[in-house]
Design a protein around this motif. Structure first.
Motif: not given
Length: 175
Positions: A29-42
């Motif tokens: 819902d609110e991508p601006g609140l996410l900490d996006l320094d590392v993400v995980f791909a399945e």
């Protein structure tokens, strides 16, 4: 990290340019609140980390990302249509008023005409909707969670009253 230790935020829709940039479509819902320094791909059932070297969020629930070590369109192409997750530890805090369909897991579902159906054993998020799974008469049934079907949610009693479309249960029970 396993999928149970993560929460889904969206998926890679396409590559952009030749230098490895990808576009991520957010279903959170609110991508601006996410900490996006590392993400995980399945990838092949495993959660593979990708370190974000830069990202630019757009107003249309998308973001443009560059990942460390993804420096060419050929490397980026392998990520297209991959689901993207963050660790549960990075889930933004919600206020008590925030209620999400995922919170319905464990609730007892009753249908207006059929009566009690059973406990929601799973809530899955698909593009455009959430789907509940209930064990009813020994068979797993699934139905969308949306404003058209939900009549009442009682958070204190952990019950959900729905009005399922006529014949939906018959589809599952006729097999």
């Amino acid at each position: 990290m396993t999928q149970e230790e993560a929460f889904y935020i969206g998926y890679i829709t396409k590559t952009k340019g030749l230098k490895g940039e990808v576009q991520l479509f957010f279903e959170y819902d609110e991508p601006g609140l996410l900490d996006l320094d590392v993400v995980f791909a399945e990838i092949n059932g495993k959660m593979v980390p990708f370190f974000v070297s830069s990202c630019k969020l757009q107003n249309n629930n998308t973001g443009n990302f560059y990942f460390d070590d993804i420096d060419h369109i050929d490397k980026a192409q392998a990520l297209v249509r991959k689901k993207i997750y963050l660790p549960l530890t990075k889930m933004p805090d919600r206020s008590d008023e925030d209620f999400h369909y995922n919170d319905l897991k464990g609730f007892i579902v009753s249908d207006e005409t059929q009566g009690e159906l059973g406990e929601i054993i799973e809530v899955n998020e698909y593009p455009q909707q959430f789907v509940a799974t209930v064990l009813y008469k020994g068979t797993e049934i699934m139905f969308p969670l949306n404003e058209d079907m939900i009549i009442e949610i009682d958070e204190e009693e952990e019950t959900l009253l729905v009005d399922l479309p006529e014949g939906l249960l018959d589809i599952y029970l006729s097999n």
